[in-house]
Write an enzyme that holds these catalytic residues in place. Structure first.
Site, short mmCIF file in Angstrom:
data_model
loop_
_atom_site.label_atom_id
_atom_site.label_comp_id
_atom_site.label_asym_id
_atom_site.label_seq_id
_atom_site.Cartn_x
_atom_site.Cartn_y
_atom_site.Cartn_z
N GLU A 203 45.26 30.08 13.52
CA GLU A 203 45.71 28.85 12.83
C GLU A 203 44.54 27.99 12.34
OE1 GLU A 203 46.08 29.54 16.06
OE2 GLU A 203 45.97 27.77 17.34
N HIS B 266 42.64 32.13 17.81
CA HIS B 266 43.52 31.14 17.19
C HIS B 266 43.44 31.25 15.66
CE1 HIS B 266 44.34 28.59 20.78
NE2 HIS B 266 43.16 29.02 21.18
N CYS C 265 46.77 32.91 21.81
CA CYS C 265 45.92 32.62 22.96
C CYS C 265 46.72 32.69 24.27
CB CYS C 265 45.19 31.30 22.78
SG CYS C 265 43.64 31.28 23.69
N1 GLN Z 1 44.26 28.98 29.36
C1 GLN Z 1 43.96 30.22 28.75
C2 GLN Z 1 42.49 30.61 28.91
O1 GLN Z 1 41.67 29.80 29.22
C3 GLN Z 1 44.35 30.19 27.28
C4 GLN Z 1 43.60 29.17 26.49
C5 GLN Z 1 44.26 28.79 25.20
O2 GLN Z 1 45.44 29.05 24.99
N2 GLN Z 1 43.54 28.12 24.32
O3 GLN Z 1 42.13 31.74 28.70
#
Ligand code: GLN
Length: 543
Positions: free
Chosen positions: A517, A515, A391
């Site tokens: 995970e 994600h 992410c």
């Molecule tokens: N802050 C980034 C976004 O909003 C990544 C979010 C995250 O890592 N969950 O796109």
């Protein structure tokens, strides 16, 4: 689902509920005890689900700070929930939904909105029956379709916030068949100075439970060591349960061994007998031993992984630690994953990354520590150190590539630097409009199309994958061609959104906007994490 044809479970026996409460103090591992009980019943052939009750006023965990509460866990339907739901998904190997998390905020919000809509026809709206009825409805609905539903009440018995929930469970038990309900109370059994196990705190917390009309059927004593026979007898006598209903749950090194230990204690047999399910349970030969086989695998190797993030709390990255562990189980490798504060890397890694075999850059929000993440990614890319970016970690890999390979000085994510001359990570134009109206995050499971012949294709063994998301920002489409011409491969996409990146010449340089995970399980390790360990093993083999 054990039907009559496979395990002989007779659905007319009724759905079973296990209510799990905690006494003396929080943080005892009540959730793990509950999830482990569920695992044992699943091994015996039953369809098990779980409900986590969080008595706080937040409607969901979406706005909660990982510094304080640990990770925000994301469900397939996009529900943002307490990390305990992650444990249930991992132990039970199920996909839960937002409805499996009941919070005070959710219940009150619903009841108050009904009141505003006039649905209560002018009646006085009260905690009993309106709040308690709504709690019972939610538990019943979440349990639908399963044989056994574990309901864990967060917090400790005696907390003011928990009272309406305990009252609702008392009524629930009263409404259901006695044989269909089991109360488990998990308490702390501390040691006195002279090394004696003390039962008084347990006695007091059971007294507290009984004063609100709840009598536990099972007591689980958490302590560093197994409970002595004398301790068990004392607890049984004063808490009014048979001695064989008192179980030990001593500290173990690996939480995945808790089900094995409780099985040795005979907890599953006790529960099955209580419910009258011994006949329906899988026979010894049919009993599912996959869990035991997986979590007791011998490791042949150990690797050291740096997790470069800004949250110091171990729980802030719990699903990533677990996913690394699952990949390790698959590859018979012990993974020592340790946190490195991203802020400390901002001015160079200063040797801190020298001894690590691989680097993971996790998700996150806000600018703090991002320069350190970019630095760690540069180090991984230039030195052929296996790298997995998740992410925000994926986004920072794009930033790093734009700055250091494309030569776009000051390239950044518009989230973290609104003045950047090169917003390589930005909101999509259609989202910008949404944002004006208070746009929300892209949450939950979405399909990614995978390009054939790529590493992603090999890892996922197919041309699509479904993974969970929690983000607002994306790779800016204006920069995609330049990034790809410079060698970065976007091997997974979802329409105009870039979902996976990789670098073909590198031993393992892999980033995902999603994600992975959150879908990793002990018995089904997540492909990007397995690939990461394989990358590490390959580079170690070269040395
Ligand atoms: N802050 C980034 C976004 O909003 C990544 C979010 C995250 O890592 N969950 O796109």
């Amino acid at each position: 689902m054990p039907t009559e044809s496979d395990t002989g479970y007779d659905p007319s026996l009724g759905r079973k509920f296990i209510f799990v409460t905690g006494g003396v103090m929080s943080g005892l591992g009540k959730g793990i005890t509950a999830a482990s009980t569920g695992r044992l019943l699943a091994n015996a052939g039953f369809d098990v689900t779980a409900v986590k009750i969080d008595p706080y006023l937040n409607v969901d965990a979406g706005t909660m700070n990982p510094f304080q509460h640990g990770e925000v866990y994301v469900l397939k339907d996009g529900g943002e929930v307490d990390l305990d739901l992650g444990n249930y998904e991992r132990f039970l190997d199920i996909d839960m939904t937002f409805d499996h998390n009941v919070t005070t905020g959710k219940v009150y919000e619903h009841v108050i909105s009904k009141e505003r809509a006039g649905d209560y026809l002018g009646k006085t709206v009260q905690i009993i029956p309106h709040i308690t009825d709504d709690i019972k409805r939610r538990v019943r609905e979440a349990a639908e379709g399963s044989d056994v539903c574990i309901v864990e009440v967060g917090g400790t018995v005696g907390d003011i916030e928990g009272m309406p929930f305990l009252e609702a469970l008392r009524q629930f038990a009263h409404e259901e068949d006695e044989d269909d309900i089991l109360f488990t109370h998990v308490t702390l059994v501390p040691y006195s100075k002279n090394g004696e196990q003390k039962t008084k705190p347990t006695q007091h917390s059971v007294k507290e439970l009984r004063s609100i009309g709840l009598q536990p059927d099972i007591l689980v004593g958490r302590s560093p060591d197994p409970l002595d026979a004398e301790t068990r007898e004392k607890i049984a006598l004063f808490c009014d349960v048979p001695v064989d209903a008192v179980f030990s749950n001593p500290d173990v090194e690996d939480i995945y061994h808790v089900p094995l230990m409780l099985e040795e204690e005979g907890l599953d047999q006790f529960v099955l007998e209580h419910f009258g399910l011994t006949e329906s349970a899988a026979s010894e030969a049919e009993y599912d031993t996959t869990w035991r086989e997986t979590v007791t695998r011998e490791t042949e190797d150990e690797v050291s992984v740096a997790l470069v993030g800004k949250y110091g709390l171990e729980d802030a990255y719990i699903s990533i630690h677990e996913a690394l562990k699952h990949a390790g189980l698959k590859r018979h490798t012990a993974v020592d994953s340790h946190w490195i504060h991203s802020e400390q890397l901002a001015d160079g890694h200063d040797g801190r990354l020298d001894d690590v075999d691989g680097i993971v850059v996790p998700g996150g929000f806000g600018a703090r520590g991002t320069e350190g993440k970019v630095e760690a990614i540069r180090y991984a890319r230039e030195n052929n150190v296996p790298f997995l970016g998740l992410c925000l970690g994926f986004q920072m890999a794009v930033v790093e590539y734009a700055r250091n390979v494309l030569g776009l000085a000051g390239a950044h994510s518009a989230e973290l630097d609104s003045e950047t001359p090169h917003p390589v990570i930005d909101l999509l134009p259609e989202q910008k409009e949404l944002d004006d109206m208070g746009g929300t995050m892209r949450l939950g499971t979405h399909l990614t199309e995978i390009q054939e012949g790529t590493l992603a294709h090999e890892l996922y063994n197919g041309t699509t994958c479904e993974e969970r998301h929690r983000h607002r920002y994306e790779v800016n489409p204006d920069y995609i061609d330049d990034l790809e011409e410079a060698g970065l491969v976007f091997s997974g996409t979802s329409g105009r959104r870039m979902e996976i990146l990789e670098l073909p010449e590198h031993p393992y340089f892999f980033g995902t906007q999603f994600h992975p995970e959150f879908r990793s399980r002990p018995t089904r390790a997540s492909p990007p994490f397995v690939g990461f360990l394989d990358g590490i093993n390959a580079t170690r083999g070269d040395n």
